[in-house]
Motif scaffolding. Sequence first.
Motif, PDB file in Angstrom:
ATOM      1  N   ALA A  46       0.836  -1.191   0.000  1.00 31.76           N
ATOM      2  CA  ALA A  46       0.000   0.000   0.000  1.00 31.76           C
ATOM      3  C   ALA A  46       0.872   1.243   0.000  1.00 31.76           C
ATOM      4  O   ALA A  46       1.857   1.332   0.728  1.00 31.76           O
ATOM      5  CB  ALA A  46      -0.925  -0.005   1.210  1.00 31.76           C
ATOM      6  N   SER A  47       0.501   2.222  -0.825  1.00 26.00           N
ATOM      7  CA  SER A  47       1.290   3.448  -0.919  1.00 26.00           C
ATOM      8  C   SER A  47       1.344   4.184   0.415  1.00 26.00           C
ATOM      9  O   SER A  47       2.342   4.848   0.720  1.00 26.00           O
ATOM     10  CB  SER A  47       0.714   4.356  -2.009  1.00 26.00           C
ATOM     11  OG  SER A  47      -0.639   4.680  -1.734  1.00 26.00           O
ATOM     12  N   ALA A  73       4.668   5.660   2.344  1.00 25.42           N
ATOM     13  CA  ALA A  73       4.747   7.055   2.772  1.00 25.42           C
ATOM     14  C   ALA A  73       5.114   7.139   4.249  1.00 25.42           C
ATOM     15  O   ALA A  73       5.933   7.977   4.657  1.00 25.42           O
ATOM     16  CB  ALA A  73       3.428   7.765   2.505  1.00 25.42           C
ATOM     17  N   ALA A  74       4.525   6.274   5.070  1.00 24.39           N
ATOM     18  CA  ALA A  74       4.847   6.253   6.501  1.00 24.39           C
ATOM     19  C   ALA A  74       6.301   5.869   6.726  1.00 24.39           C
ATOM     20  O   ALA A  74       6.983   6.437   7.589  1.00 24.39           O
ATOM     21  CB  ALA A  74       3.918   5.289   7.236  1.00 24.39           C
ATOM     22  N   ARG A  75       6.791   4.928   5.932  1.00 19.63           N
ATOM     23  CA  ARG A  75       8.205   4.526   6.050  1.00 19.63           C
ATOM     24  C   ARG A  75       9.128   5.687   5.722  1.00 19.63           C
ATOM     25  O   ARG A  75      10.121   5.929   6.414  1.00 19.63           O
ATOM     26  CB  ARG A  75       8.475   3.359   5.099  1.00 19.63           C
ATOM     27  CG  ARG A  75       9.907   2.815   5.146  1.00 19.63           C
ATOM     28  CD  ARG A  75      10.170   1.936   3.942  1.00 19.63           C
ATOM     29  NE  ARG A  75      10.186   2.708   2.699  1.00 19.63           N
ATOM     30  CZ  ARG A  75      10.179   2.163   1.486  1.00 19.63           C
ATOM     31  NH1 ARG A  75      10.109   0.841   1.349  1.00 19.63           N
ATOM     32  NH2 ARG A  75      10.216   2.927   0.413  1.00 19.63           N
ATOM     33  N   GLU A  76       8.822   6.412   4.662  1.00 19.11           N
ATOM     34  CA  GLU A  76       9.652   7.554   4.284  1.00 19.11           C
ATOM     35  C   GLU A  76       9.591   8.649   5.349  1.00 19.11           C
ATOM     36  O   GLU A  76      10.588   9.321   5.617  1.00 19.11           O
ATOM     37  CB  GLU A  76       9.197   8.105   2.926  1.00 19.11           C
ATOM     38  CG  GLU A  76       9.387   7.140   1.762  1.00 19.11           C
ATOM     39  CD  GLU A  76      10.839   6.775   1.541  1.00 19.11           C
ATOM     40  OE1 GLU A  76      11.707   7.651   1.730  1.00 19.11           O
ATOM     41  OE2 GLU A  76      11.117   5.604   1.202  1.00 19.11           O
ATOM     42  N   THR A 112      -2.746   5.780   8.362  1.00 20.21           N
ATOM     43  CA  THR A 112      -1.492   5.028   8.348  1.00 20.21           C
ATOM     44  C   THR A 112      -0.325   5.910   8.762  1.00 20.21           C
ATOM     45  O   THR A 112       0.536   5.503   9.552  1.00 20.21           O
ATOM     46  CB  THR A 112      -1.245   4.450   6.946  1.00 20.21           C
ATOM     47  OG1 THR A 112      -2.373   3.656   6.557  1.00 20.21           O
ATOM     48  CG2 THR A 112      -0.009   3.567   6.932  1.00 20.21           C
ATOM     49  N   LEU A 113      -0.269   7.128   8.233  1.00 19.43           N
ATOM     50  CA  LEU A 113       0.804   8.041   8.616  1.00 19.43           C
ATOM     51  C   LEU A 113       0.757   8.347  10.108  1.00 19.43           C
ATOM     52  O   LEU A 113       1.785   8.365  10.786  1.00 19.43           O
ATOM     53  CB  LEU A 113       0.689   9.338   7.813  1.00 19.43           C
ATOM     54  CG  LEU A 113       1.110   9.275   6.352  1.00 19.43           C
ATOM     55  CD1 LEU A 113       0.598  10.497   5.591  1.00 19.43           C
ATOM     56  CD2 LEU A 113       2.637   9.183   6.246  1.00 19.43           C
TER      57      LEU A 113
END
Length: 299
Positions: A114-115, A119-122, A151-152
């Motif tokens: 999932a995008s 994004a959360a990883r980045e 998610t973020l």
Amino acid sequence: MSETAIRDHTHTPTVRAAIDQILVVALDSPADTASGSCAALIAREQNAALAILRVVPVPPPATDTWALMPDVTYAECVADALARGHGYCDALRERVKAQGVTATVHVTEALGVASAAIAAREARRAADLVVMGRPSAMAAERRLAYTHFGTLLVESGRPVLVVPPDFKPGTAPARRILVAWKNSPQAVRAVNDALPLLARAERVDLLLVDPTPSALEHAGEFGARIAAHLERHGVTCSVIVERSRGRTIGSSILDRASHSRAQLIVAGGYGHSRLHAWALGGTTRTLFRNASVPVFFSH
């Protein structure tokens, strides 16, 4: 009916934390313009680095069932998707540049993941603050934004600033801030994460809705400890105690924000994970969907 207590600054302020890196998560929505503008204001005042992230979802490669070989055109499809992502972010970077801020662009693909998770990883890797826009047009865009927000908020470990689509940039970030306070870990993190913004505010209202006495806070002293904590960081605030009187907590917060002409709301974000679907609490959901000003969330 509300009760307000003004607390005068009596302490020498300590060294304040700073926002050094801001990440704008672009969702290919008109709301990205609003989030980019808001992020640029903060970056300029905080002297922070600003980055724009676009996670491009790509389908899994098709396989020739006879030759068991990947589709030879797949690499071209991914390259085209990434090129479109770069073009989109470059245009957003030019808008931000018009506000006097230079941003970097990072575009990556989401393949089989999932995008929002990428994004959360980045954000975990290189951000003090994540900024995203809240779309208002199509239901699909709103669902995508809400998924990314949840998610973020829960996975990145970073505060998330949600910007409404009609945000109009001024000459400076918010100067009138409403803190939605309750004695919870999430609210504590929100206040501390937002200290660089609170320290520059002209007015900070600390709002407690329907507080109840506890071992830490007695009736008549609600908010005194967190107000004292803010004072030690150079933030003078007014403590406001309100009764919801049939309204939801979220509606009470939004009503007070409108009444006090707040330009920013700071709040703890509440939620939990269940089978990878983020179910956020009612107050968080209300603030995300209905706030007419940016909302600074921490989890």
